[in-house]
Design an enzyme around this catalytic site. Structure first.
Site, PDB file in Angstrom:
ATOM      1  N   CYS B  31      47.614  26.605  17.641  1.00  0.00           N
ATOM      2  CA  CYS B  31      46.942  27.324  16.803  1.00  0.00           C
ATOM      3  C   CYS B  31      45.543  27.915  17.154  1.00  0.00           C
ATOM      4  O   CYS B  31      44.514  27.090  17.157  1.00  0.00           O
ATOM      5  CB  CYS B  31      46.849  26.692  15.354  1.00  0.00           C
ATOM      6  SG  CYS B  31      45.790  27.320  14.221  1.00  0.00           S
ATOM      7  N   CYS B  34      42.400  27.304  14.940  1.00  0.00           N
ATOM      8  CA  CYS B  34      42.383  25.939  14.733  1.00  0.00           C
ATOM      9  C   CYS B  34      41.479  25.144  15.804  1.00  0.00           C
ATOM     10  O   CYS B  34      40.244  24.521  15.478  1.00  0.00           O
ATOM     11  CB  CYS B  34      43.472  25.019  14.868  1.00  0.00           C
ATOM     12  SG  CYS B  34      44.731  25.691  13.666  1.00  0.00           S
TER      13      CYS B  34
END
Ligand SMILES: Cc1cc2nc3c(=O)[nH]c(=O)nc-3n(C[C@H](O)[C@H](O)[C@H](O)COP(=O)(O)OP(=O)(O)OC[C@H]3O[C@@H](n4cnc5c(N)ncnc54)[C@H](O)[C@@H]3O)c2cc1C
Lengths: 324, 107
Positions: B31, B34
């Protein structure tokens, strides 16, 4: 005082930075704190950027562009621009972390933001089954049934990607044919997990704490129906991100920043714009990169003409305040 | 200070039973957003270590926690107070925006 500040770090911003750095303009790239690298950071394979015959992952491509810009001296700052003052010969750029930058020229390469459907429950259920990023969130829909709304290349790309996780992917589209390129369409049509729901738009999202279904309305006869899904991925296009320059730069009827002919020149001297933020039509990584090239060359030319005319900014470096 | 990892085994002791509020950052290696938000959370943790604890849960390695807390989008940041979720934040945001979302715990 800097020569050039580039706002945005997608293909347009980084390509402008490569050219400006090689021209020894020591550009500053304000990359954004959490969206550095731009839109391609949220995709997997990029198969149509020239020079990568096997394809390349979006984040890898952006990492390479950044490295190439930094190799020639571009400075990348992970911060977000809060406001700009573009009118005078000295342009001011203020950031969310509280820094102020001054420059003789600015290149706006802020790209675009995903479009929302604009229905009541979309916001409430965002992060609860409504998503705009298949690569970020697809993982959470393992074995589930989901819908993608949209008919362009990104919608096809996302739908195909989501079949890795989901049991079934409905593609809901307003018309009975797609905008997407032939190759992307073929891929989606031949995928057994994808089913098309033609001539329908999403008018409602059902669910208390998580998405449980959609209300669809036929674009042919207005009849409504429901579709049981646990997730909705919205891929209906993007709008240019221009709020920073509203009231300062002229926009086109399409909402992009207006530029002169094939150049990157805005209505203010020394302010240039590049990439998806000026492009209502093509919006590709390669076209954005080309557009970044144009902006850097235009900025270089502008700076050279300033130098010839004799610099107006002697002493400007001593402006009060916290100037980075 | 880098946020430490919490797992399905340690979640109860380190999060639910903690005296201090704990922000749990649900994340995964694949991700991108993230990765961008994680250093920002580390900064906030360092600057407010007396007020809030910040830990990470890897959703690939701890799918049951992700399911239990109905995570469908990451990064997802949930603040736990006395064992209950008291604030939920979805998506990467710049530091000042996160600080504003967390103002109740940071002052
Ligand atoms: C899912 C998906 C898949 C795609 N796949 C492909 C593909 O395979 N091939 C292809 O050619 N194209 C693809 N595209 C399109 C491509 O991503 C865009 O055309 C391209 O990224 C545009 O580049 P850009 O530099 O103009 O803008 P962006 O890439 O959008 O970058 C804009 C940058 O500006 C920054 N920014 C905005 N506002 C601020 C601010 N206030 N302060 C600081 N920074 C700011 C953003 O954070 C971002 O870094 C895809 C798009 C999507 C969504």
């Amino acid at each position: 005082m800097h020569n050039v500040i580039i706002i945005g770090s997608g293909p347009a911003g980084y390509t402008a930075a490569i050219y400006a750095a090689r021209a020894e303009l020591e550009p500053i790239v304000i990359a954004s704190s959490v969206e550095a690298g731009g839109e391609l950071m949220n995709t997997t394979d990029v198969e149509n950027f020239p020079g990568f015959p096997e394809g390349i992952l979006g984040p890898d491509l952006m990492g390479k562009m950044q490295a190439q810009a930094e190799r020639f001296g571009a400075k990348v700052v992970y911060d977000d621009v809060d406001s700009v003052d573009l009118g005078g010969p000295v342009k001011t750029v203020k950031t969310m972390l509280g820094d102020t930058y001054e420059a003789r020229s600015v290149i706006i390469a802020t790209g675009s933001a995903y479009r929302k459907i604009g229905i009541p429950d979309e916001e409430r259920l965002s992060g609860r089954g409504v998503s705009w990023c298949a690569t970020c969130d697809g993982f959470f829909f393992k074995g589930k049934t989901i819908a993608v709304v949209g008919g362009g290349d990104s919608a096809m790309e996302e739908s195909t990607f989501l079949t890795r996780f989901a049991e079934k992917v409905y593609v809901v589209h307003r018309r009975d044919s797609l905008r997407a390129s032939k190759i992307m369409q073929e891929r989606a049509f031949s995928n057994p997990k994808i089913e098309f729901v033609w001539n329908n738009e999403v008018v409602g999202i059902d669910g208390e704490n998580a998405v449980t279904g959609l209300t669809l309305r036929s674009t042919l006869d207005g009849s409504e129906s429901t579709l049981d899904v646990q997730g909705l991925f919205v891929s209906i296009g993007n709008d240019p991100r221009t709020h920073l320059v509203h009231g300062q730069l002229d926009l086109t009827a399409e909402g992009t920043i207006a530029v002169e002919g094939r150049s990157s020149k805005t209505n203010i001297p020394g302010v240039f714009a590049a990439g998806d933020v000026i492009d209502p039509t093509y919006r590709q990584a390669a076209t954005a990169a080309g557009s970044g090239t144009v902006a850097a060359l235009d900025a270089e030319h502008y700076l050279a003409s300033l130098a010839e005319a004799g610099e107006p900014d002697a002493g400007a470096d001593q402006l009060a305040g916290h100037v980075a | 200070m880098t946020a430490r990892d919490v797992t399905e085994q340690t979640f109860e002791a380190e999060v639910l039973k903690s005296e201090k509020p704990v922000l749990v950052d649900f994340w995964a290696a694949w991700c991108g957003p993230c990765r961008m938000v994680s250093p920002i959370l580390d900064e906030i943790a360092t600057e407010n270590s007396d007020k809030i604890d910040i830990v990470k849960v890897n959703v690939d390695e701890n799918p049951n926690l992700a399911m239990q807390y109905q995570i469908t989008s990451i990064p997802a940041m949930k603040v736990f107070k006395a064992g209950e979720v008291s604030t939920s934040i979805v998506g990467a945001k710049p530091k000042p925006a996160l600080e504003a979302d967390l103002a109740a715990y940071l002052s």
